[in-house]
Design a protein around this motif. Structure first.
Motif, mmCIF file in Angstrom:
data_model
loop_
_atom_site.group_PDB
_atom_site.id
_atom_site.type_symbol
_atom_site.label_atom_id
_atom_site.label_comp_id
_atom_site.label_asym_id
_atom_site.label_seq_id
_atom_site.Cartn_x
_atom_site.Cartn_y
_atom_site.Cartn_z
ATOM 1 N N GLU A 244 -4.296 19.690 2.066
ATOM 2 C CA GLU A 244 -5.062 18.804 2.944
ATOM 3 C C GLU A 244 -4.189 17.610 3.304
ATOM 4 O O GLU A 244 -3.666 16.929 2.425
ATOM 5 N N MET A 245 -3.997 17.394 4.601
ATOM 6 C CA MET A 245 -3.099 16.313 5.000
ATOM 7 C C MET A 245 -3.564 15.675 6.297
ATOM 8 O O MET A 245 -4.357 16.250 7.047
ATOM 9 N N LYS A 246 -3.083 14.478 6.509
ATOM 10 C CA LYS A 246 -3.326 13.780 7.764
ATOM 11 C C LYS A 246 -2.026 13.127 8.200
ATOM 12 O O LYS A 246 -1.109 12.918 7.389
ATOM 13 N N ALA A 247 -1.944 12.820 9.480
ATOM 14 C CA ALA A 247 -0.734 12.190 10.009
ATOM 15 C C ALA A 247 -1.034 10.761 10.433
ATOM 16 O O ALA A 247 -2.113 10.464 10.951
ATOM 17 N N ILE A 261 0.625 12.631 5.259
ATOM 18 C CA ILE A 261 0.135 12.192 3.960
ATOM 19 C C ILE A 261 -0.856 13.218 3.429
ATOM 20 O O ILE A 261 -1.813 13.592 4.121
ATOM 21 N N GLY A 262 -0.621 13.693 2.222
ATOM 22 C CA GLY A 262 -1.503 14.669 1.602
ATOM 23 C C GLY A 262 -2.106 14.135 0.323
ATOM 24 O O GLY A 262 -1.672 13.104 -0.201
ATOM 25 N N GLU A 263 -3.089 14.837 -0.167
ATOM 26 C CA GLU A 263 -3.731 14.434 -1.423
ATOM 27 C C GLU A 263 -3.147 15.249 -2.560
ATOM 28 O O GLU A 263 -3.070 16.480 -2.496
ATOM 29 N N MET A 264 -2.742 14.543 -3.598
ATOM 30 C CA MET A 264 -2.077 15.176 -4.730
ATOM 31 C C MET A 264 -2.598 14.551 -6.017
ATOM 32 O O MET A 264 -2.459 13.341 -6.229
ATOM 33 N N ASN A 265 -3.234 15.356 -6.855
ATOM 34 C CA ASN A 265 -3.773 14.862 -8.134
ATOM 35 C C ASN A 265 -4.652 13.635 -7.926
ATOM 36 O O ASN A 265 -4.518 12.616 -8.613
ATOM 37 N N ASN A 266 -5.546 13.735 -6.940
ATOM 38 C CA ASN A 266 -6.509 12.673 -6.633
ATOM 39 C C ASN A 266 -5.855 11.380 -6.156
ATOM 40 O O ASN A 266 -6.461 10.305 -6.246
ATOM 41 N N CYS A 267 -4.627 11.457 -5.679
ATOM 42 C CA CYS A 267 -4.010 10.272 -5.081
ATOM 43 C C CYS A 267 -3.223 10.711 -3.848
ATOM 44 O O CYS A 267 -2.873 11.889 -3.698
ATOM 45 N N LEU A 303 6.115 2.858 1.501
ATOM 46 C CA LEU A 303 4.689 2.866 1.831
ATOM 47 C C LEU A 303 3.797 2.672 0.611
ATOM 48 O O LEU A 303 2.570 2.668 0.735
ATOM 49 N N GLN A 304 4.428 2.560 -0.564
ATOM 50 C CA GLN A 304 3.698 2.382 -1.822
ATOM 51 C C GLN A 304 2.724 3.542 -2.059
ATOM 52 O O GLN A 304 1.553 3.353 -2.380
ATOM 53 N N LEU A 305 3.248 4.744 -1.903
ATOM 54 C CA LEU A 305 2.487 5.959 -2.142
ATOM 55 C C LEU A 305 3.237 6.842 -3.127
ATOM 56 O O LEU A 305 4.411 6.602 -3.438
#
Length: 314
Positions: A244-247, A261-267, A303-305
């Motif tokens: 699941e990702m968004k741009a 940006i995708g979701e990985m381990n609830n972050c 981006l602090q991600l």
């Protein structure tokens, strides 16, 4: 082997396995090579370009090697010479390895000082000084080894290193941020449409934005030419990706960047980066950095991600 000169893909088929073997064999040196290129160029984008050019040259030169060679030194030599050649092309003043009176050389641990001064090094040190200082102080090469890389005497390298250290101590810290580049209305509209189609997971919507002769560079891995090819391969694979990702659009190191940006381990984590070039409302080039883990990590830090872990090869 008979090759159809009208279909060079046939010639490339046996090279793909060899290229994969080469890529896998140099994996231990990839992180330090990227960091070296970053410290030489001062830009993550330029670092990735320099790494890519280095690896292409290293692989293409294999048939010309007739003696055992140290892989790390081989890669760093190509990166250094490639960057120095680039500096020559933009008429940056070069220092010579030749000196009539060599200054004294005293060993001094400046590695921490060098690391902290990279921004200043990029702006102020002449290319050869920068190369030698980085190789010795940061990447652990001995002066003799650097001399072997460049065909210079150990004394000449030590002299150049001494000059670089003296120059480094003279440099005054001058912090500069990246300039935010203005995005034209045309770019803004096309990027917005790209983002909307991406977030709908709509490959046909993205394909409509592509020029008929678009080129898609999957950095280090493959190149695609033409809208039909990109739609049939990259966009089809992306549409099936289960992540699941968004741009989003971010200005990264002075360039408007499509950040996936995708979701990985609830972050949230950086999944991929794209740079696109637009002409007359159509996307004419795409650079896809999916297989560039160091660049993705640097973007995530900016981006602090978090960042998705990624291999160098398919």
């Amino acid at each position: 082997m008979t090759v159809d000169i009208n279909n060079l893909q046939d010639l490339g088929n046996p090279l793909r396995d060899l290229k994969k073997t080469f890529d896998e064999s140099i994996i231990p040196h990839r992180p330090s090579l990227w960091r070296y290129c970053y410290q030489l160029t001062g830009s993550p984008w330029d670092a990735e370009d320099l790494v890519q050019e280095t690896l292409i040259k290293a692989f293409s030169s294999l048939a010309q090697l007739w003696q055992p060679i140290n892989p790390k030194g081989y890669l760093f030599k190509i990166a250094s010479n490639t960057w120095i050649d680039q500096c020559r092309k933009v008429k940056i003043k070069m220092d010579s390895f030749e000196y009539h009176n060599e200054p004294s050389y005293e060993k001094e641990d400046l590695s921490g000082e060098v690391e902290e001064a990279m921004e200043r090094l990029v702006l102020h040190l002449p290319p050869r000084q920068r190369v030698v200082l980085l190789l010795v102080e940061v990447f652990g090469f001995k002066a003799k080894e650097v001399g072997e890389i460049f065909g210079a005497t150990e004394g000449a390298i030590k002299a150049l290193l001494n000059r670089a250290r003296v120059r480094l101590k003279e440099i005054q810290l001058n912090e500069e941020g990246f300039n935010q580049l203005a995005i034209s209305e045309e770019q803004r509209n096309t990027i917005s449409l790209f983002i909307e189609s991406f977030n709908r997971r709509d490959p046909d919507g993205i394909a409509k934005l592509l020029d008929e002769n678009v080129s898609n560079d999957i950095v280090h891995i493959a190149q695609e030419f033409g809208k039909d090819t990109v739609r049939s391969y990259s966009l089809t694979d992306w549409a099936k990706d289960p992540v699941e990702m968004k741009a989003e659009v971010h200005i990264l190191w002075g360039k408007p960047t499509i950040v996936q940006i995708g979701e990985m381990n609830n972050c949230l984590g950086v999944y991929n980066l794209n740079l696109i070039e637009i002409d007359s409302g159509r996307i004419i080039t795409v650079k896809d950095y999916y297989f560039c883990p160091e660049l993705l990590k640097e973007a995530a830090k900016e981006l602090q991600l978090s960042v998705f872990s990624r291999n160098y090869v398919m």
